[in-house]
Design a protein around this motif. Sequence first.
Motif, mmCIF file in Angstrom:
data_model
loop_
_atom_site.group_PDB
_atom_site.id
_atom_site.type_symbol
_atom_site.label_atom_id
_atom_site.label_comp_id
_atom_site.label_asym_id
_atom_site.label_seq_id
_atom_site.Cartn_x
_atom_site.Cartn_y
_atom_site.Cartn_z
ATOM 1 N N ASP A 178 9.391 8.862 -3.856
ATOM 2 C CA ASP A 178 9.985 8.269 -4.976
ATOM 3 C C ASP A 178 11.508 7.978 -4.653
ATOM 4 O O ASP A 178 12.008 9.008 -4.257
ATOM 5 N N SER A 179 11.959 6.713 -4.516
ATOM 6 C CA SER A 179 13.335 6.717 -3.951
ATOM 7 C C SER A 179 14.343 6.944 -4.986
ATOM 8 O O SER A 179 15.416 7.376 -4.694
ATOM 9 N N LYS A 180 13.849 7.191 -6.249
ATOM 10 C CA LYS A 180 14.798 7.786 -7.285
ATOM 11 C C LYS A 180 15.093 9.139 -7.491
ATOM 12 O O LYS A 180 15.748 9.875 -8.063
ATOM 13 N N ASP A 181 13.977 10.081 -6.679
ATOM 14 C CA ASP A 181 14.146 11.561 -6.745
ATOM 15 C C ASP A 181 13.675 11.920 -5.332
ATOM 16 O O ASP A 181 12.448 12.134 -5.076
ATOM 17 N N SER A 182 14.514 12.165 -4.582
ATOM 18 C CA SER A 182 14.222 12.476 -3.044
ATOM 19 C C SER A 182 13.594 13.759 -3.029
ATOM 20 O O SER A 182 13.038 14.162 -2.132
ATOM 21 N N SER A 183 13.856 14.684 -4.169
ATOM 22 C CA SER A 183 13.203 16.124 -4.026
ATOM 23 C C SER A 183 11.795 16.060 -4.687
ATOM 24 O O SER A 183 11.147 17.116 -4.808
ATOM 25 N N SER A 184 11.138 14.896 -5.078
ATOM 26 C CA SER A 184 9.835 14.965 -5.524
ATOM 27 C C SER A 184 8.868 14.965 -4.555
ATOM 28 O O SER A 184 9.387 14.962 -3.400
ATOM 29 N N PRO A 185 7.558 15.403 -4.908
ATOM 30 C CA PRO A 185 6.442 15.627 -3.855
ATOM 31 C C PRO A 185 6.632 14.392 -2.923
ATOM 32 O O PRO A 185 6.821 13.344 -3.184
ATOM 33 N N ILE A 186 6.131 14.522 -1.589
ATOM 34 C CA ILE A 186 6.112 13.537 -0.640
ATOM 35 C C ILE A 186 4.618 13.397 -0.159
ATOM 36 O O ILE A 186 3.950 14.546 -0.190
ATOM 37 N N LEU A 187 3.941 12.202 -0.346
ATOM 38 C CA LEU A 187 2.754 11.979 0.238
ATOM 39 C C LEU A 187 2.830 11.542 1.700
ATOM 40 O O LEU A 187 3.678 10.807 2.197
ATOM 41 N N THR A 188 1.654 12.009 2.333
ATOM 42 C CA THR A 188 1.700 11.970 3.832
ATOM 43 C C THR A 188 0.108 11.280 4.161
ATOM 44 O O THR A 188 -0.669 11.853 3.630
ATOM 45 N N THR A 189 0.380 10.306 4.697
ATOM 46 C CA THR A 189 -1.123 9.766 5.206
ATOM 47 C C THR A 189 -1.096 9.168 6.782
ATOM 48 O O THR A 189 0.176 9.271 7.156
ATOM 49 N N THR A 190 -2.074 8.710 7.239
ATOM 50 C CA THR A 190 -2.113 8.134 8.407
ATOM 51 C C THR A 190 -1.624 6.934 8.497
ATOM 52 O O THR A 190 -1.730 6.093 7.435
ATOM 53 N N PRO A 191 -1.012 6.268 9.667
ATOM 54 C CA PRO A 191 -0.683 5.083 9.812
ATOM 55 C C PRO A 191 -1.713 3.999 9.634
ATOM 56 O O PRO A 191 -1.509 2.937 9.049
ATOM 57 N N GLU A 192 -2.817 4.313 9.973
ATOM 58 C CA GLU A 192 -4.026 3.331 9.730
ATOM 59 C C GLU A 192 -4.273 3.100 8.177
ATOM 60 O O GLU A 192 -4.633 2.288 7.732
ATOM 61 N N ALA A 193 -4.173 4.353 7.458
ATOM 62 C CA ALA A 193 -4.651 4.108 5.774
ATOM 63 C C ALA A 193 -3.116 3.596 5.256
ATOM 64 O O ALA A 193 -3.389 2.528 4.212
ATOM 65 N N TRP A 194 -1.999 3.619 5.728
ATOM 66 C CA TRP A 194 -0.759 3.073 5.200
ATOM 67 C C TRP A 194 -0.989 1.432 5.474
ATOM 68 O O TRP A 194 -1.024 0.757 4.353
ATOM 69 N N CYS A 195 -1.578 1.260 6.783
ATOM 70 C CA CYS A 195 -1.871 -0.543 6.896
ATOM 71 C C CYS A 195 -2.788 -0.881 6.221
ATOM 72 O O CYS A 195 -2.713 -2.123 5.513
ATOM 73 N N HIS A 196 -3.712 -0.087 5.786
ATOM 74 C CA HIS A 196 -5.171 -0.573 4.968
ATOM 75 C C HIS A 196 -4.400 -0.781 3.337
ATOM 76 O O HIS A 196 -4.872 -1.885 2.932
ATOM 77 N N LEU A 197 -3.601 0.319 2.926
ATOM 78 C CA LEU A 197 -3.081 -0.047 1.630
ATOM 79 C C LEU A 197 -2.199 -1.107 1.637
ATOM 80 O O LEU A 197 -2.177 -1.860 0.663
ATOM 81 N N LEU A 198 -1.362 -1.583 2.485
ATOM 82 C CA LEU A 198 -0.501 -2.607 2.486
ATOM 83 C C LEU A 198 -1.416 -3.945 2.557
ATOM 84 O O LEU A 198 -0.516 -5.016 1.755
ATOM 85 N N THR A 199 -2.306 -3.853 3.387
ATOM 86 C CA THR A 199 -3.291 -5.119 3.038
ATOM 87 C C THR A 199 -3.742 -5.311 1.675
ATOM 88 O O THR A 199 -4.079 -6.435 1.449
ATOM 89 N N LEU A 200 -4.148 -4.268 1.103
ATOM 90 C CA LEU A 200 -4.823 -4.323 -0.201
ATOM 91 C C LEU A 200 -3.627 -4.815 -1.302
ATOM 92 O O LEU A 200 -4.114 -5.510 -2.310
ATOM 93 N N THR A 201 -2.352 -4.534 -1.128
ATOM 94 C CA THR A 201 -1.390 -4.736 -1.878
ATOM 95 C C THR A 201 -0.638 -5.993 -1.637
ATOM 96 O O THR A 201 0.301 -6.441 -2.559
ATOM 97 N N ALA A 202 -0.726 -6.752 -0.542
ATOM 98 C CA ALA A 202 0.068 -7.686 -0.048
ATOM 99 C C ALA A 202 -0.203 -8.851 -1.199
ATOM 100 O O ALA A 202 -1.310 -9.252 -1.705
ATOM 101 N N PRO A 203 0.873 -9.704 -1.346
ATOM 102 C CA PRO A 203 0.721 -10.850 -2.236
ATOM 103 C C PRO A 203 0.150 -12.040 -1.925
ATOM 104 O O PRO A 203 -0.306 -12.152 -0.677
#
Length: 67
Positions: free
Chosen positions: A42-67
């Motif tokens: 969360d950019s508003k709270d840098s002390s919040s929990p951090i999610l960690t994923t693989t680069p492949e999963a991140w790319c897949h998420l971006l293709t699902l949410t692309a406009p």
Amino acid sequence: MIVQRSGPSVPESAWFKSSYSGSQGGECVEVAVASGAVHIRDSKDSSSPILTTTPEAWCHLLTLTAP
């Protein structure tokens, strides 16, 4: 995906604000790319929990949410 309460050792300079985050506040995320991992927080709270994923999963998420 892994949620870490105490963040991985990612240098503060590695974080960048997502281009999908607007300038009006609200839902904003920061991303840090490391070897074999993508960290998301969360950019508003840098002390919040951090999610960690693989680069492949991140790319897949971006293709699902692309406009």
